[in-house]
Design an enzyme around this catalytic site. Structure first.
Site, mmCIF file in Angstrom:
data_model
loop_
_atom_site.group_PDB
_atom_site.id
_atom_site.type_symbol
_atom_site.label_atom_id
_atom_site.label_comp_id
_atom_site.label_asym_id
_atom_site.label_seq_id
_atom_site.Cartn_x
_atom_site.Cartn_y
_atom_site.Cartn_z
ATOM 1 N N ARG A 82 50.895 57.836 -46.112
ATOM 2 C CA ARG A 82 49.458 58.043 -46.365
ATOM 3 C C ARG A 82 48.626 57.653 -45.144
ATOM 4 N NH1 ARG A 82 48.113 54.579 -51.301
ATOM 5 N NH2 ARG A 82 49.619 53.268 -50.234
ATOM 6 N N ASN A 100 49.546 58.292 -53.341
ATOM 7 C CA ASN A 100 50.889 58.263 -53.917
ATOM 8 C C ASN A 100 50.809 58.714 -55.372
ATOM 9 O OD1 ASN A 100 52.157 57.250 -51.627
ATOM 10 N ND2 ASN A 100 51.997 55.121 -52.280
#
Length: 157
Positions: A82, A100
């Site tokens: 990320r 996520n």
């Protein structure tokens, strides 16, 4: 049609002095240098991808804005995927988000000029973070948009 003689200034043909000779050229030169500096700065920032844009505004004419949702499968959690995705998106001047999922994937949305979104899609499919291993990437709901919905690229927790 007769072309003018480029060797002779039209104002000198009649025995006159050039118009600029009577005026001071210093203020005009200073203004020209300032304008050239601003133009150079804008060109440099654009080349580096620092085209800031507020949400709700569209890009300059000729740039098609697109939005696309994505989901990345593989070893993509616990490997700073990320963070790297956010950094790459910002570097390209894109907006959107990344998060996520409970399924062990990473999902998000990209928005920006089509050429930069395509580059980011390729990055998501093939590179990711250094410790990630990407099995596949799905891209859905691609559409042309008139305005950006986000002002930045965010990590959603």
């Amino acid at each position: 049609m007769k072309l003018p003689d480029l060797r002779v200034c039209p104002c000198l043909e009649k025995g006159g002095a050039p118009r600029w000779a009577a005026e001071s050229s210093r203020p005009r030169i200073r203004e020209s240098v300032q304008l050239a500096g601003v133009g150079l700065l804008i060109t440099l920032l654009s080349a580096l991808g620092y085209c800031a844009q507020a949400p709700g505004l569209s890009m300059a004419e000729g740039d098609t804005l697109v939005s696309v949702d994505y989901e990345i499968f593989g070893k993509v959690q616990g490997v700073f995927f990320r963070k790297y995705t956010q950094a790459e998106g910002k570097k390209l001047g894109l907006v959107g988000w990344v998060q996520n999922t409970d399924r062990g994937t990473v999902q998000g949305q990209l928005q920006g000029p089509v050429s930069k979104v395509r580059f980011m899609q390729q990055w998501l499919e093939t590179r990711g973070s250094p410790k990630s291993h990407i099995d596949r990437a799905n891209f859905n709901n691609e559409k042309v948009i008139a305005n950006l919905d986000y002002s930045d690229f965010q990590i959603v927790k």
